[in-house]
Design a protein around this motif. Structure first.
Motif, short mmCIF file in Angstrom:
data_model
loop_
_atom_site.label_atom_id
_atom_site.label_comp_id
_atom_site.label_asym_id
_atom_site.label_seq_id
_atom_site.Cartn_x
_atom_site.Cartn_y
_atom_site.Cartn_z
N SER A 153 45.47 23.53 49.26
CA SER A 153 46.42 23.98 50.26
C SER A 153 45.81 23.88 51.65
O SER A 153 44.62 24.14 51.83
CB SER A 153 46.82 25.44 49.98
OG SER A 153 47.58 25.96 51.05
N ASN A 175 44.70 35.85 51.99
CA ASN A 175 44.57 37.31 52.08
C ASN A 175 43.11 37.76 52.02
O ASN A 175 42.25 37.07 51.47
CB ASN A 175 45.47 38.02 51.06
CG ASN A 175 44.91 38.07 49.67
OD1 ASN A 175 43.72 38.30 49.46
ND2 ASN A 175 45.77 37.88 48.68
N TRP A 195 42.76 26.32 44.68
CA TRP A 195 43.38 27.41 43.93
C TRP A 195 43.50 27.08 42.45
O TRP A 195 43.89 25.98 42.09
CB TRP A 195 44.77 27.69 44.48
CG TRP A 195 44.75 28.14 45.91
CD1 TRP A 195 44.69 27.34 47.02
CD2 TRP A 195 44.73 29.48 46.38
NE1 TRP A 195 44.65 28.11 48.16
CE2 TRP A 195 44.68 29.43 47.79
CE3 TRP A 195 44.76 30.72 45.75
CZ2 TRP A 195 44.66 30.57 48.58
CZ3 TRP A 195 44.74 31.86 46.54
CH2 TRP A 195 44.69 31.78 47.94
N ASP A 196 43.16 28.03 41.63
CA ASP A 196 43.44 27.99 40.20
C ASP A 196 44.53 29.03 39.98
O ASP A 196 44.26 30.23 39.91
CB ASP A 196 42.18 28.32 39.40
CG ASP A 196 42.40 28.24 37.89
OD1 ASP A 196 43.51 27.88 37.45
OD2 ASP A 196 41.46 28.57 37.14
N GLY A 197 45.77 28.57 39.95
CA GLY A 197 46.89 29.50 39.91
C GLY A 197 46.95 30.27 41.21
O GLY A 197 46.99 29.68 42.29
N ASN A 198 46.90 31.60 41.11
CA ASN A 198 46.92 32.46 42.30
C ASN A 198 45.53 32.87 42.76
O ASN A 198 45.39 33.72 43.63
CB ASN A 198 47.75 33.71 42.04
CG ASN A 198 49.22 33.39 41.88
OD1 ASN A 198 49.74 32.50 42.55
ND2 ASN A 198 49.90 34.10 40.99
N ASN A 199 44.49 32.28 42.17
CA ASN A 199 43.11 32.66 42.49
C ASN A 199 42.46 31.63 43.41
O ASN A 199 42.36 30.45 43.06
CB ASN A 199 42.28 32.80 41.21
CG ASN A 199 42.79 33.91 40.32
OD1 ASN A 199 43.05 35.00 40.79
ND2 ASN A 199 42.94 33.60 39.04
N ASP A 227 44.80 23.28 42.55
CA ASP A 227 45.71 22.89 43.62
C ASP A 227 45.02 23.12 44.96
O ASP A 227 44.23 24.06 45.10
CB ASP A 227 47.00 23.72 43.55
CG ASP A 227 47.79 23.44 42.28
OD1 ASP A 227 48.06 22.26 42.00
OD2 ASP A 227 48.12 24.41 41.57
N GLN A 252 41.08 38.00 48.63
CA GLN A 252 40.66 36.71 48.09
C GLN A 252 39.45 36.18 48.86
O GLN A 252 38.52 35.64 48.26
CB GLN A 252 41.81 35.70 48.16
CG GLN A 252 42.99 36.06 47.29
CD GLN A 252 42.93 35.40 45.92
OE1 GLN A 252 41.87 35.00 45.46
NE2 GLN A 252 44.07 35.32 45.26
#
Length: 136
Positions: free
Chosen positions: A6, A12, A49-53, A4, A15
């Motif tokens: 963004s 943060n 992003w791969d999920g929350n990563n 995904d 990350q």
């Protein structure tokens, strides 16, 4: 795997450190507050992003009308060669298609040269272009 994208400039610190350190851009992570502030002050930022990563990021500075400078484009090593950097680059080139000058500065390496040339960039060591840089 679904990646995904963004346009949110709020990423943060943990990350950011993981991403920049993974590609060995340690100069950026010596002062993470400055890095985070630089990202927030950029003309544009697209993150992958791969999920929350956080797995990739492209950052652009400039006026967005006559010039953009692609300051950073990076992807976690484990996610490289999967088209993520190309997707990040293409999103920026599409968004700023009417901008006459699209500039970036990077280190020389065969795979790096190929990546930028396949995305329509010309090296300043070829043709009639010249580039100058001063580093502190």
């Amino acid at each position: 795997m679904k990646i995904d994208f963004s346009n949110n400039k709020s990423v943060n610190k943990e990350q950011l450190v993981k991403l920049y350190n993974d590609v060995q851009w340690y100069a950026y992570t010596r002062d993470v507050d400055v890095l985070q502030h630089a990202i927030s002050q950029s003309l544009d930022v697209i993150s992958a992003w791969d999920g929350n990563n956080l797995v990739g990021l492209i950052r652009v500075v400039g006026d967005g009308l006559t010039i953009i400078y692609i300051q950073d484009i990076l992807v976690l090593n484990a996610y490289q060669n999967q088209g993520i950097a190309t997707q990040l680059m293409q999103q920026i080139l599409l968004k700023y298609g009417g901008v006459r000058q699209k500039v970036l500065l990077t280190e020389e390496a065969p795979d790096v040269r190929h990546f930028y040339e396949k995305n329509g960039f010309e090296s300043c060591d070829k043709g009639s272009f010249v580039a100058f840089a001063k580093f502190s």
